[in-house]
Design a protein around this motif. Sequence first.
Motif, PDB file in Angstrom:
ATOM      1  N   GLU A 225       0.821  -1.205   0.000  1.00  0.00           N
ATOM      2  CA  GLU A 225       0.000   0.000   0.000  1.00  0.00           C
ATOM      3  C   GLU A 225       0.858   1.260   0.000  1.00  0.00           C
ATOM      4  OE1 GLU A 225      -3.295   0.021  -0.450  1.00  0.00           O
ATOM      5  OE2 GLU A 225      -3.083  -2.161  -0.635  1.00  0.00           O
ATOM      6  N   LEU A 226       2.011   1.227   0.654  1.00  0.00           N
ATOM      7  CA  LEU A 226       2.904   2.386   0.649  1.00  0.00           C
ATOM      8  C   LEU A 226       3.355   2.728  -0.767  1.00  0.00           C
ATOM      9  CD1 LEU A 226       5.195   1.741   3.766  1.00  0.00           C
ATOM     10  CD2 LEU A 226       3.637   3.685   3.433  1.00  0.00           C
ATOM     11  N   GLN A 227       3.597   1.693  -1.569  1.00  0.00           N
ATOM     12  CA  GLN A 227       4.083   1.894  -2.939  1.00  0.00           C
ATOM     13  C   GLN A 227       3.055   2.586  -3.825  1.00  0.00           C
ATOM     14  OE1 GLN A 227       7.061   1.589  -3.529  1.00  0.00           O
ATOM     15  NE2 GLN A 227       7.975  -0.118  -2.409  1.00  0.00           N
ATOM     16  N   LYS A 228       1.804   2.649  -3.383  1.00  0.00           N
ATOM     17  CA  LYS A 228       0.761   3.294  -4.177  1.00  0.00           C
ATOM     18  C   LYS A 228       0.790   4.821  -4.039  1.00  0.00           C
ATOM     19  CE  LYS A 228      -2.379  -0.675  -3.984  1.00  0.00           C
ATOM     20  NZ  LYS A 228      -3.724  -1.177  -3.585  1.00  0.00           N
ATOM     21  N   PHE A 229       1.522   5.320  -3.042  1.00  0.00           N
ATOM     22  CA  PHE A 229       1.641   6.765  -2.859  1.00  0.00           C
ATOM     23  C   PHE A 229       2.767   7.291  -3.744  1.00  0.00           C
ATOM     24  CE2 PHE A 229      -0.538   5.448   0.938  1.00  0.00           C
ATOM     25  CZ  PHE A 229      -1.343   6.522   1.305  1.00  0.00           C
ATOM     26  N   GLY A 230       2.627   8.534  -4.186  1.00  0.00           N
ATOM     27  CA  GLY A 230       3.653   9.142  -5.032  1.00  0.00           C
ATOM     28  C   GLY A 230       4.992   9.240  -4.327  1.00  0.00           C
ATOM     29  N   CYS A 231       4.950   9.580  -3.044  1.00  0.00           N
ATOM     30  CA  CYS A 231       6.179   9.671  -2.226  1.00  0.00           C
ATOM     31  C   CYS A 231       5.989   8.804  -0.988  1.00  0.00           C
ATOM     32  CB  CYS A 231       6.456  11.124  -1.830  1.00  0.00           C
ATOM     33  SG  CYS A 231       6.766  12.239  -3.217  1.00  0.00           S
ATOM     34  N   PRO A 232       6.254   7.513  -1.106  1.00  0.00           N
ATOM     35  CA  PRO A 232       6.007   6.585   0.013  1.00  0.00           C
ATOM     36  C   PRO A 232       6.699   6.976   1.304  1.00  0.00           C
ATOM     37  CG  PRO A 232       6.486   5.374  -2.001  1.00  0.00           C
ATOM     38  CD  PRO A 232       6.795   6.821  -2.288  1.00  0.00           C
ATOM     39  N   GLU A 233       7.878   7.596   1.184  1.00  0.00           N
ATOM     40  CA  GLU A 233       8.652   7.918   2.387  1.00  0.00           C
ATOM     41  C   GLU A 233       8.009   9.026   3.212  1.00  0.00           C
ATOM     42  OE1 GLU A 233       9.941  10.540  -0.950  1.00  0.00           O
ATOM     43  OE2 GLU A 233       9.584   8.380  -0.685  1.00  0.00           O
ATOM     44  N   GLU A 234       7.064   9.762   2.642  1.00  0.00           N
ATOM     45  CA  GLU A 234       6.418  10.867   3.351  1.00  0.00           C
ATOM     46  C   GLU A 234       5.119  10.447   4.038  1.00  0.00           C
ATOM     47  OE1 GLU A 234       5.874  13.994   0.558  1.00  0.00           O
ATOM     48  OE2 GLU A 234       8.025  14.290   0.190  1.00  0.00           O
ATOM     49  N   VAL A 235       4.736   9.204   3.902  1.00  0.00           N
ATOM     50  CA  VAL A 235       3.453   8.731   4.425  1.00  0.00           C
ATOM     51  C   VAL A 235       3.550   8.414   5.918  1.00  0.00           C
ATOM     52  CG1 VAL A 235       1.679   6.938   4.242  1.00  0.00           C
ATOM     53  CG2 VAL A 235       2.836   7.783   2.178  1.00  0.00           C
ATOM     54  N   MET A 236       2.586   8.904   6.681  1.00  0.00           N
ATOM     55  CA  MET A 236       2.463   8.533   8.082  1.00  0.00           C
ATOM     56  C   MET A 236       1.719   7.204   8.158  1.00  0.00           C
ATOM     57  SD  MET A 236       2.553   9.031  11.461  1.00  0.00           S
ATOM     58  CE  MET A 236       2.865  10.778  11.809  1.00  0.00           C
ATOM     59  N   ILE A 237       2.318   6.205   8.819  1.00  0.00           N
ATOM     60  CA  ILE A 237       1.662   4.912   8.991  1.00  0.00           C
ATOM     61  C   ILE A 237       0.844   4.966  10.275  1.00  0.00           C
ATOM     62  CG2 ILE A 237       1.988   2.429   9.285  1.00  0.00           C
ATOM     63  CD1 ILE A 237       4.592   2.671   7.744  1.00  0.00           C
ATOM     64  N   PHE A 238      -0.452   4.781  10.124  1.00  0.00           N
ATOM     65  CA  PHE A 238      -1.395   4.969  11.235  1.00  0.00           C
ATOM     66  C   PHE A 238      -2.004   3.621  11.637  1.00  0.00           C
ATOM     67  CE2 PHE A 238      -5.309   5.973  13.338  1.00  0.00           C
ATOM     68  CZ  PHE A 238      -5.078   7.167  14.003  1.00  0.00           C
TER      69      PHE A 238
END
Length: 317
Positions: A82-95
């Motif tokens: 699911e992280l790979q679906k974001f444009g910038c995976p490294e900026e995603v907060m995992i909740f």
Amino acid sequence: MRYWHPFTEEAIEQIKQDGITKLVVLPLYPQFSISTSGSSLRLLESIFREDEYLVNMQHTVIPSWYQREGYIKAMANLTEKELQKFGCPEEVMIFFSAHGVPLAYVEEAGDPYKAEMEECVDLIMEELEKRGFTNPFTLAYQSRVGPVEWLRPYTDETIVELGQKGVKSLLAVPISFVSEHIETLEEIDVEYKELAFKSGIEKWGRVPALGCEDTFISDLADAVIESLPYVGAMAVSNLEARQSLVPLGSVEELLAAYDSKRRELPPPVIVWEWGWTRSAETWNGRAAMLAVLALLVLEVTTGQGILHQVGILPLFR
């Protein structure tokens, strides 16, 4: 299952019909809580004691399995995807959002749920870090009901706070749920998603429940196979140990260790729960709207009713 078919009692009857003499009891809750696994074990305890066939049934229980390698990898696999679906995976907060329990269970009854949940989240993040993901993460608790204090932080309040802090991308991980149901499909996918967008979060994702994910199912099978030598034998594992083989014990031993006071538990959360949770407010509002609509139909079709009696409705004719 506890609240739908096949019920626990139905499964027990099938066990008796099949002539089973040894059991491995595997609650499908990764982390142990008095209100989940403990509640199910209470029911089994009462059934075992009242049934001549079951009273001497050889069995062992796997109380929790959140720390098993296969489970942790399965959760990390789904999260990474699911992280790979974001444009910038490294900026995603995992909740991580877990089902809550009353605070008194933890502080007064010694429920290990909070400690096991926090350790579980740490293990998943350690696995993700091995894969190059060093995302910020947080844990909160959802689905609270009633006036008593539940485990904090609450999911809804935390989402609002994250939005206020400038978080723009959020990936929700339903950490205590192994299958999809109302608390993932409605509470997370609809209510919390809507709240996130209202709070300023621009990108939203959600990790699916484990379901029949291959690594997960294989690991559960391995857990059962590993526990077979303990069936009918006194378990000597330290309940606080964190071994590759999950701690085992009998129903009586585990309830004595985790739930000695046998306190009355709150009823299961249902979709029509009346109260002050966000889910409850939604359904309370819908019920009120239906009641108002029914009242208006009665007034218009019969010419009788409260509005006619007080002289309000005729004013609109």
